[in-house]
Design a protein around this motif. Structure first.
Motif, PDB file in Angstrom:
ATOM      1  N   UNK A 204       0.841  -1.202   0.000  1.00  0.00           N
ATOM      2  CA  UNK A 204       0.000   0.000   0.000  1.00  0.00           C
ATOM      3  C   UNK A 204       0.877   1.253   0.000  1.00  0.00           C
ATOM      4  N   UNK A 205       1.888   1.271   0.841  1.00  0.00           N
ATOM      5  CA  UNK A 205       2.791   2.419   0.893  1.00  0.00           C
ATOM      6  C   UNK A 205       3.547   2.581  -0.425  1.00  0.00           C
ATOM      7  N   UNK A 206       3.991   1.461  -0.996  1.00  0.00           N
ATOM      8  CA  UNK A 206       4.675   1.505  -2.284  1.00  0.00           C
ATOM      9  C   UNK A 206       3.770   2.080  -3.363  1.00  0.00           C
ATOM     10  N   UNK A 207       2.529   1.628  -3.413  1.00  0.00           N
ATOM     11  CA  UNK A 207       1.601   2.090  -4.445  1.00  0.00           C
ATOM     12  C   UNK A 207       1.249   3.563  -4.277  1.00  0.00           C
ATOM     13  N   UNK A 208       1.174   4.030  -3.040  1.00  0.00           N
ATOM     14  CA  UNK A 208       0.938   5.462  -2.818  1.00  0.00           C
ATOM     15  C   UNK A 208       2.100   6.280  -3.367  1.00  0.00           C
ATOM     16  N   UNK A 209       3.313   5.791  -3.144  1.00  0.00           N
ATOM     17  CA  UNK A 209       4.488   6.484  -3.688  1.00  0.00           C
ATOM     18  C   UNK A 209       4.477   6.455  -5.212  1.00  0.00           C
ATOM     19  N   UNK A 210       4.059   5.336  -5.790  1.00  0.00           N
ATOM     20  CA  UNK A 210       4.003   5.210  -7.244  1.00  0.00           C
ATOM     21  C   UNK A 210       2.962   6.150  -7.834  1.00  0.00           C
ATOM     22  N   UNK A 211       1.842   6.301  -7.160  1.00  0.00           N
ATOM     23  CA  UNK A 211       0.819   7.252  -7.614  1.00  0.00           C
ATOM     24  C   UNK A 211       1.351   8.677  -7.558  1.00  0.00           C
ATOM     25  N   UNK A 212       2.029   9.004  -6.454  1.00  0.00           N
ATOM     26  CA  UNK A 212       2.570  10.354  -6.312  1.00  0.00           C
ATOM     27  C   UNK A 212       3.595  10.645  -7.405  1.00  0.00           C
ATOM     28  N   UNK A 213       4.390   9.646  -7.748  1.00  0.00           N
ATOM     29  CA  UNK A 213       5.404   9.830  -8.791  1.00  0.00           C
ATOM     30  C   UNK A 213       4.766  10.087 -10.154  1.00  0.00           C
ATOM     31  N   UNK A 214       3.525   9.637 -10.308  1.00  0.00           N
ATOM     32  CA  UNK A 214       2.808   9.831 -11.565  1.00  0.00           C
ATOM     33  C   UNK A 214       1.908  11.052 -11.516  1.00  0.00           C
ATOM     34  N   UNK A 215       2.043  11.835 -10.442  1.00  0.00           N
ATOM     35  CA  UNK A 215       1.218  13.025 -10.286  1.00  0.00           C
ATOM     36  C   UNK A 215      -0.239  12.715 -10.099  1.00  0.00           C
ATOM     37  N   UNK A 216      -0.535  11.521  -9.535  1.00  0.00           N
ATOM     38  CA  UNK A 216      -1.926  11.092  -9.442  1.00  0.00           C
ATOM     39  C   UNK A 216      -2.325  10.760  -8.020  1.00  0.00           C
ATOM     40  N   UNK A 217      -1.566  11.256  -7.046  1.00  0.00           N
ATOM     41  CA  UNK A 217      -1.906  10.973  -5.662  1.00  0.00           C
ATOM     42  C   UNK A 217      -3.246  11.581  -5.331  1.00  0.00           C
ATOM     43  N   UNK A 218      -3.986  10.893  -4.486  1.00  0.00           N
ATOM     44  CA  UNK A 218      -5.301  11.396  -4.120  1.00  0.00           C
ATOM     45  C   UNK A 218      -6.241  10.291  -3.773  1.00  0.00           C
ATOM     46  N   UNK A 219      -7.503  10.586  -3.792  1.00  0.00           N
ATOM     47  CA  UNK A 219      -8.512   9.639  -3.379  1.00  0.00           C
ATOM     48  C   UNK A 219      -8.665   8.532  -4.407  1.00  0.00           C
ATOM     49  N   UNK A 220      -8.750   7.285  -3.912  1.00  0.00           N
ATOM     50  CA  UNK A 220      -8.986   6.148  -4.791  1.00  0.00           C
ATOM     51  C   UNK A 220     -10.454   6.104  -5.175  1.00  0.00           C
ATOM     52  N   UNK A 221     -10.779   5.488  -6.317  1.00  0.00           N
ATOM     53  CA  UNK A 221     -12.183   5.400  -6.730  1.00  0.00           C
ATOM     54  C   UNK A 221     -12.982   4.547  -5.772  1.00  0.00           C
ATOM     55  N   UNK A 222     -14.291   4.794  -5.695  1.00  0.00           N
ATOM     56  CA  UNK A 222     -15.175   4.015  -4.830  1.00  0.00           C
ATOM     57  C   UNK A 222     -15.277   2.604  -5.374  1.00  0.00           C
ATOM     58  N   UNK A 223     -14.901   1.615  -4.540  1.00  0.00           N
ATOM     59  CA  UNK A 223     -15.003   0.222  -4.969  1.00  0.00           C
ATOM     60  C   UNK A 223     -16.303  -0.377  -4.482  1.00  0.00           C
ATOM     61  N   UNK A 224     -16.506  -1.653  -4.902  1.00  0.00           N
ATOM     62  CA  UNK A 224     -17.767  -2.298  -4.604  1.00  0.00           C
ATOM     63  C   UNK A 224     -18.052  -2.457  -3.151  1.00  0.00           C
TER      64      UNK A 224
END
Length: 224
Positions: A204-224
């Motif tokens: 989870x921490x790795x993926x948050x860093x990966x999102x930030x590196x892509x300029x896409x950090x923020x709220x995840x979409x609403x899942x089921x």
């Protein structure tokens, strides 16, 4: 005439050993008569529902593998797919060993409240998980069919970002389930739960860093 101290000590040691032997024998008999987990047990519910939860993670990992050339994302997807597929096999084998069917008429996630009731410091009033009402059968963090279809149709950075935004809440749901499974009386189930907790929290921490590196950090979409 006083007896030497050594024979007295030996007598005490023999008595202690006898008590320990009886205690361990009694524990062994209790474990023997307890038998394997039942169909409505925490262990069976966890094994069934976590297999389904893992299967969707594997599905998403295989989708993104074919939708991007990014080495970091593909490596993460490979790790998720291989680790969780192996754990699916373990949980399938547990049910087989316990003589239980892979599917059940029990409602999904009913075991999860049972698991939290069995955890130290957590009582019946705090056993209900966030987003789970009394009749809820929804596994936490699962992506919807529309979201999976969207992932299949995306490519490149768009696909990478969507994958990460879907997998973070999916992992968070897996963490909730693993936390509940720590209330199990089966050591192999607790070991699996600890392994899932450690791996998915780190990812989870790795993926948050990966999102930030892509300029896409923020709220995840609403899942089921």
């Amino acid at each position: 005439m006083r007896l030497p101290a050594f024979p007295r000590r030996r007598g005490v040691l023999v008595a202690v050993a006898a008590v320990l032997t009886l205690a361990l024998s009694g524990l062994g008999l209790r474990l023997w008569y307890a038998g394997p987990p039942g169909d409505a047990s925490l262990e069976a519910g966890f094994a069934r529902d976590m297999q389904a939860h893992h299967a969707q993670a594997v599905q998403m990992a295989l989708i993104i593998r074919d939708r991007t050339t990014d080495r970091e994302v593909r490596t993460l997807a490979y790790d998720i797919a291989t680790t969780q597929q192996q754990q699916i096999g373990q949980m399938y084998a547990w049910l087989d060993l316990w003589g239980l069917p892979q599917a059940s008429l029990e409602p999904r996630m009913a075991w999860m409240r049972q698991g939290h009731q069995n955890m130290p410091g957590i009582g019946p009033q705090s056993a209900q998980m966030p987003g789970m009402g009394p009749q809820s059968a929804q596994m936490p963090g699962m992506a919807t069919r529309d979201q999976l279809k969207q992932l299949e149709q995306a490519s490149g950075k768009e696909a990478e970002t969507l994958f990460l935004r879907l997998m973070i809440p999916h992992h968070q749901g897996g963490v909730q389930m693993a936390q509940a499974a720590q209330g199990s009386g089966q050591p192999q189930v607790r070991r699996m739960a600890r392994s899932i907790l450690a791996a998915q929290k780190a990812e989870i921490e790795l993926m948050r860093d990966m999102l930030a590196a892509r300029g896409a950090a923020g709220t995840s979409p609403q899942t089921g």
